[in-house]
Enzyme design. Structure first.
Site, PDB file in Angstrom:
ATOM      1  N   SER A 102       1.915   5.670  -9.996  1.00  0.00           N
ATOM      2  CA  SER A 102       2.196   4.208 -10.192  1.00  0.00           C
ATOM      3  C   SER A 102       1.446   3.375 -11.329  1.00  0.00           C
ATOM      4  O   SER A 102       1.746   3.569 -12.481  1.00  0.00           O
ATOM      5  CB  SER A 102       2.025   3.717  -8.645  1.00  0.00           C
ATOM      6  OG  SER A 102       2.246   2.351  -8.801  1.00  0.00           O
ATOM      7  N   THR A 124      -7.779   2.131  -1.167  1.00  0.00           N
ATOM      8  CA  THR A 124      -7.531   2.950  -2.437  1.00  0.00           C
ATOM      9  C   THR A 124      -8.695   2.918  -3.326  1.00  0.00           C
ATOM     10  O   THR A 124      -8.684   3.637  -4.440  1.00  0.00           O
ATOM     11  CB  THR A 124      -6.541   2.196  -3.175  1.00  0.00           C
ATOM     12  OG1 THR A 124      -6.710   0.950  -3.584  1.00  0.00           O
ATOM     13  CG2 THR A 124      -5.010   2.167  -2.390  1.00  0.00           C
TER      14      THR A 124
HETATM   15  C1  16G Z   1      -1.114   1.138  -2.283  1.00  0.00           C
HETATM   16  C2  16G Z   1       0.198   0.669  -1.270  1.00  0.00           C
HETATM   17  C3  16G Z   1       0.300  -0.979  -1.143  1.00  0.00           C
HETATM   18  C4  16G Z   1      -1.000  -1.559  -0.874  1.00  0.00           C
HETATM   19  C5  16G Z   1      -2.001  -1.288  -1.653  1.00  0.00           C
HETATM   20  C6  16G Z   1      -3.485  -1.939  -1.073  1.00  0.00           C
HETATM   21  C7  16G Z   1       2.005   1.672  -0.758  1.00  0.00           C
HETATM   22  C8  16G Z   1       3.269   2.586  -1.151  1.00  0.00           C
HETATM   23  N1  16G Z   1       1.428   1.298  -1.573  1.00  0.00           N
HETATM   24  O1  16G Z   1      -0.819   0.998  -3.318  1.00  0.00           O
HETATM   25  O2  16G Z   1       1.317  -1.155  -0.403  1.00  0.00           O
HETATM   26  O3  16G Z   1      -0.755  -3.075  -1.390  1.00  0.00           O
HETATM   27  O4  16G Z   1      -2.158   0.254  -1.668  1.00  0.00           O
HETATM   28  O5  16G Z   1      -4.615  -1.550  -1.756  1.00  0.00           O
HETATM   29  O6  16G Z   1       2.064   1.661   0.502  1.00  0.00           O
HETATM   30  P1  16G Z   1      -5.870  -1.483  -1.307  1.00  0.00           P
HETATM   31  O7  16G Z   1      -6.093  -1.229   0.030  1.00  0.00           O
HETATM   32  O8  16G Z   1      -6.824  -0.954  -2.212  1.00  0.00           O
HETATM   33  O9  16G Z   1      -6.385  -3.224  -1.193  1.00  0.00           O
HETATM   34 MG    MG Z   2       4.358   1.781  -7.589  1.00  0.00          MG
END
Ligand code: 16G
Ligand code: MG
Length: 546
Positions: free
Chosen positions: A63, A504
């Site tokens: 992504s 993430t």
């Molecule tokens: C991922 C998620 C996205 C979310 C982000 C938050 C999917 C396909 N993607 O990219 O929706 O906004 O994580 O990231 O579910 P964070 O937990 O680091 O804030």
């Molecule tokens: Mg994406």
């Protein structure tokens, strides 16, 4: 054949000791660490296919991450993201040491009582990263190791692969499982309102022009491929098409949302519409630059508002009694939530961050519009809603206004990719709405004004000490943190703040909004300090922004 799989897997060995997690959106890390993960996801997708007796998708992409990274997302039979239990299996399989792989596979087969003689079908897609070719080959190897059939779609956007899986498993009812079929279905639905004569009369050539930032990724390639199907009803100027720049580097939806600035490499005149896709084209944000050079972002909240307002008006005109709701996360700007609840009078739901949570909540309504502020979102129509709309559209006795509204609702059903957020499909719906309403991007932006906000990150020794409730809007641990946030929020007008552990990144995220930018910044800083002090901050104390 299981044994064969293991033999084969010596071609895709796991580096001993490496541990990875199937995160919010699949595995994602430096591409060099992923060969064994891809092979094993090929194995797992094959098992999932046998279990569900349906086609499963595997998308190779990271992504909006940098070009050097890669990742993989699994797609379930209806085109939705893979179910949580299987995310757990994915993690187990990815982390099993080479000699334990057979046991790990057998464990899944037993727990799920999988009939190994069942046929398996797996669709595979990849983004434009240089590592994607060999990594998607590793997935294909995994599928054939367990005797599954695979179809390699090659370069496609993530939402296109979701779409193919859904088409395949609904025997073509959702559409034809080809990239051509996808363009045909979406573009016909985009152009149809024209034939109904409902594009506003002030829809001039200027209004038909849109600048697209393709993030130097797969979305750019696919927009170009689609262009002929648009029959010149939308004039796209494509920037960051991958011919020069680096993927996601200073461009793309994530960059624009985080930096609150236009991507590099785009040329737009004051007042003109621009939009940015992310690296796998499942997110989109819009923007314009005013005559004073000021940048204006129209994010997922603005998109959700535009779409839900349009749909609500059509439901009224069609006199259809269907329940519509908007699903957001805690990151949705407070102004958007107020506008939707108080002015638009639509139901608003808040879920935890992550597409699967929003998707799930949206399924509870006849029409569920869901968007994350970052630009990922779509619209879901229940089966009953689709039927009611179709009946009215085909009813010869219905009066003209009702029928026109029903036809426009039907076009919306067809233009939107209901499997997952889709930058291309969202773009076509937004462009159709603006054309039908004869609305400029400034008028769209003026529906409500965003509250100033600020996001910060805090490093702590273990982010799991933060536990939240109420869709991440309140912290239940560590002790005293929520009380501290509550008393800080009270100091400012129209203020709101929450903290959550990232899914993430190894950080705690802090969000604050308030009446002025200065207040939002101060509040975000003060809450960061509270996190630092109460949740075991590491490194230097957070510094004030001013
Ligand atoms: C991922 C998620 C996205 C979310 C982000 C938050 C999917 C396909 N993607 O990219 O929706 O906004 O994580 O990231 O579910 P964070 O937990 O680091 O804030
Ligand atoms: Mg994406």
């Amino acid at each position: 054949t299981t044994l064969e799989a293991i033999l084969y897997s010596s071609l895709h060995p796991k580096p001993a000791g490496l541990v990875l997690q199937y995160g919010t959106a699949g595995f994602r890390t430096n591409a060099k660490q992923l060969d064994h993960v891809m092979f094993r996801m090929g194995l797992l997708a094959t098992l999932r296919s046998k279990k569900t007796e349906a086609t499963i998708g595997v998308m190779v992409t990271a992504s909006h991450n940098p070009e050097e990274d890669n990742g993989v997302k699994l797609v379930d039979p209806m085109g939705e993201m893979v179910t949580p239990t299987w995310e757990g299996y994915a993690t187990q399989l990815a982390n099993a040491e080479q000699e334990d792989l057979l046991a790990a596979l057998k464990d899944v087969i037993e727990k799920e009582a999988i009939n190994m003689s069942q046929e398996a079908n797996v669709f595979v897609g990849k983004d434009t990263r240089s590592s994607s070719a060999s990594l998607s080959q590793a997935v294909l190897d995994g599928v054939s190791a367990l005797g599954g059939h695979s179809k390699d779609y090659g370069l496609v956007t993530t939402p296109q692969l979701h779409y193919m899986v859904c088409c395949q498993n609904t025997q073509g009812k959702y559409g034809e499982a080809t990239v051509e079929g996808y363009y045909k279905k979406l573009c016909q639905a985009f152009i149809h309102p024209l034939h109904l004569g409902v594009f506003a009369s002030n829809c001039t050539d200027d209004q038909k022009h849109l600048s697209v930032d393709g993030a130097n990724g797969i979305g750019a390639l696919k927009v170009r491929e689609m262009e002929s199907h648009l029959k010149k009803e939308l004039h796209i100027s494509l920037f960051n098409d991958g011919s020069k720049g680096k993927l996601n580097h200073q461009c793309g939806a994530d960059f624009v949302k985080v930096q609150q600035n236009a991507p590099t490499g785009i040329k737009i005149n004051p007042g003109e519409r621009g939009c940015s896709f992310d690296g796998d084209a499942d997110r989109i944000v819009y923007y314009y630059i005013d005559s004073e050079g000021q940048f204006h972002l129209l994010d997922g909240d603005k998109i959700a508002t535009l779409i839900s307002t349009f749909l609500k008006e059509l439901l009224t005109q069609a006199a259809l009694d269907l329940k519509i709701a908007v699903v957001q996360t805690a990151y949705a700007n407070g102004s958007s939530t107020h506008y939707l609840e108080d002015t638009m009078k639509v139901i608003v739901r808040c879920t935890k961050t992550g597409v699967k949570h929003l998707h799930h909540a949206a399924q509870e309504f006849d029409i569920g519009v869901y968007f994350e502020a970052n630009g990922h979102g779509t619209v879901l129509f229940s089966k009953a809603a689709e039927e009611k709309i179709q009946q009215l559209a085909e009813n010869p006795g219905a009066d003209d206004e009702r029928k026109r509204a029903a036809l426009l609702l039907q076009n919306t059903v067809n233009v939107i990719n209901q499997t997952v957020g889709d930058a291309i499909s969202d773009m076509l719906l937004i462009e159709a709405i603006l054309a039908i309403k004869g609305m400029t991007i400034q008028q769209w932006d003026a529906i409500y004004s965003d509250l100033p906000n600020r996001q910060l990150k805090v490093k702590v020794s273990d982010r799991r000490v933060i536990d939240t409730t109420d869709a991440e809007r309140r912290a239940v641990s560590p002790a005293g943190l929520q009380e501290a946030i509550d008393s800080l929020v009270k100091k400012y007008r129209q203020a709101r703040s929450f903290v959550r552990p990232s899914g993430t990144e190894d950080v705690v995220r802090v969000y604050a909004e308030a009446e002025t930018q200065e207040s939002a910044d101060d509040l975000a800083h003060e809450v960061s300090l509270a996190v630092y002090r109460l949740a075991g901050g590491v490194g230097d104390e957070p510094k004030p922004l001013h």
